[in-house]
Write a protein that holds these residues in place. Sequence first.
Motif, mmCIF file in Angstrom:
data_model
loop_
_atom_site.group_PDB
_atom_site.id
_atom_site.type_symbol
_atom_site.label_atom_id
_atom_site.label_comp_id
_atom_site.label_asym_id
_atom_site.label_seq_id
_atom_site.Cartn_x
_atom_site.Cartn_y
_atom_site.Cartn_z
ATOM 1 N N TYR A 61 0.864 -1.191 0.000
ATOM 2 C CA TYR A 61 0.000 0.000 0.000
ATOM 3 C C TYR A 61 0.897 1.237 0.000
ATOM 4 O O TYR A 61 1.973 1.227 0.592
ATOM 5 N N LYS A 62 0.387 2.272 -0.650
ATOM 6 C CA LYS A 62 1.248 3.456 -0.778
ATOM 7 C C LYS A 62 0.866 4.588 0.182
ATOM 8 O O LYS A 62 1.691 5.440 0.498
ATOM 9 N N SER A 63 -0.381 4.610 0.603
ATOM 10 C CA SER A 63 -0.811 5.739 1.432
ATOM 11 C C SER A 63 -1.913 5.311 2.395
ATOM 12 O O SER A 63 -2.448 4.189 2.299
ATOM 13 N N ASP A 111 -5.077 4.261 0.694
ATOM 14 C CA ASP A 111 -5.110 2.878 0.169
ATOM 15 C C ASP A 111 -5.567 1.876 1.221
ATOM 16 O O ASP A 111 -5.957 0.758 0.901
ATOM 17 N N LYS A 117 -8.053 2.141 3.357
ATOM 18 C CA LYS A 117 -9.457 2.233 3.762
ATOM 19 C C LYS A 117 -10.114 0.847 3.674
ATOM 20 O O LYS A 117 -10.005 0.152 2.649
ATOM 21 N N LYS A 169 -9.233 -1.727 5.284
ATOM 22 C CA LYS A 169 -8.252 -2.809 5.499
ATOM 23 C C LYS A 169 -8.071 -3.100 6.987
ATOM 24 O O LYS A 169 -8.448 -2.319 7.855
ATOM 25 N N ASP A 181 -3.163 -6.054 7.211
ATOM 26 C CA ASP A 181 -2.664 -5.162 6.157
ATOM 27 C C ASP A 181 -1.683 -4.111 6.654
ATOM 28 O O ASP A 181 -0.810 -3.668 5.906
#
Lengths: 293, 275
Positions: free
Chosen positions: A139-141, A144, A146, A148, A198
């Motif tokens: 994930y980058k941010s 991303d 949400k 998880k 995550d």
Amino acid sequence: MTHKKNCFITIWMFLLLVFPGFFHQNGASVSAAAEKIHFAIVFPGGPDTGPEGDKIITQFLDILTRQTKIKRADVAGQYFNDIAPARAYIQKNRNCFIMGSIGFYLANRTTYNLVPLSLVTSEGKRTEQYYLIVKKGSYKSLADLKGKKISGNVLYEDAKFINNMVFENKINVGSYFVMQPTARPLSAVRKMNTGTVDAVLLTGMQYEALKQIPTTFQKIEVVYKSPEMPRLGFMMAETPATRGVKDEILGAMVKMTSLEEGKKVCNNFGISGFENIQPETLNETIAKYTGSN
Amino acid sequence: MRRSRNILAAISVLALVLTACGKSAAPIRVYSGLGPNWYNADLSTLPFADDPGAMAEVALILSQRNAVEGQKYYAFKLAEMAFARSDERRIALAYSRAAYLLAEIEPDEDRMVEIAEKGLAAAEKAGTANKDPEANFYYALNLGLVLKTKGLFALGRLPKLQETLKIAMEKPEQDMGGPLRVLGMLYLSAPEWPQGIGDLEKSLELLEQASTNYPAHPQNHIFYAKALIEDDDPESASAVLQKAEKSAVEEIWGAYYFRQWNEEIKALQRKIQKQ
């Protein structure tokens, strides 16, 4: 609740550091106070200590009463791994000193007239910062993540604290993530690397410690870093009785961390000592928490 | 004359009380008149009393988990006598084992620590420094008992316990997977990362091995079930507890462990039901 001994150790270390010095203080003592003094050790998500915890509390109170003129009956203490019973205890026993986090202080400040007393310092740092980590490349941010699954022991903290202070009002964690609190943050990191969770929310101390496990550390990356905030560790519910013994206790805390043995125990847990503060120090933090800044 | 006798009697009673209250490795026990008189037997009259090797051998035969307390006490005293006369490894090991088995069931904490500390000294003599796996295992068992009483002050010694158990792991078969079981439990209950050596994954790995490779020992299953509960796997924990329940029988393990382990099993089953 499961075993969360890391937190537990910090609590007992606090006890060791704080109180032996207190026992040797001269002048006014708890025994001189008209009312009983209580100590609440609050570690949300901490271990179920059972008889072991009772024993250590008893051990601690025995030392307290044995090494001073303080009568055993004048002091009481209890450990809590859940916020609700801790609040009930403080409600019932208002002459209370509390070992707890900045999150506990902010959430209960007005209800119990809490006064911040000491910060915990670590390797020269007197602030806390939280890190949301993910498996590298997954994930980058924050956006991303949400919906998880996130884990870590910080998730046992007060929800408003996590929302307002850790995530600066950007999200409501309860609805934004699927929360999976755990007392075993290293297990959480491993589970993240195998895809079971995550992301993991770590304290600054945990993040630094992860660097010591290169095989794990090289697999992770930070997607969000909280602002720094004071690392509060000790407070009191202000009453005439607690006010009367406050200076004694604080003096002992600082003194203890300068002693060889106390220092050694502290260093084992990455803590350099305690730093007494004035209540105004936290004004900005309080404003941020309440949303009035 | 009568008065002075009364005073003497009072002093005697007082002395007896003070002795009973003092720290002594010898448990104060009263012979019931039934069965062997373990606590008052005169070991010096034994025909092999001048043979430390023979005494240690008999002590080892008597040092069984399922033995009654008196038998364990007798074995301990026998081994103690042997150890006083010889520092041979096997004699030191027998003494350390006897000390552990007696200390573990001793209800008085001060006496328990005193006995376990003798077990520690014996294990050191047997060769902890030489990385002897058996000496290190008994050292760890006795140290574990001592640390149970130390609360906060035990923390600094946990790495030492870990180190001795790692050496003991070179002989995992001793005491039916004892090193696996004890090290696994240490990882489960020690302070968690980053402050301590606690590590759930390591614990699960070792305790699974103990439970699988040495299934006859109920504690291997009990500890593994604890780790599985901690890992939020109540179904597997429940299955493992069934094995524990079937193997923790009084006929094999004696009344003390039968009661203790079954209480633990029931407590864990209740915990699973709550999850």
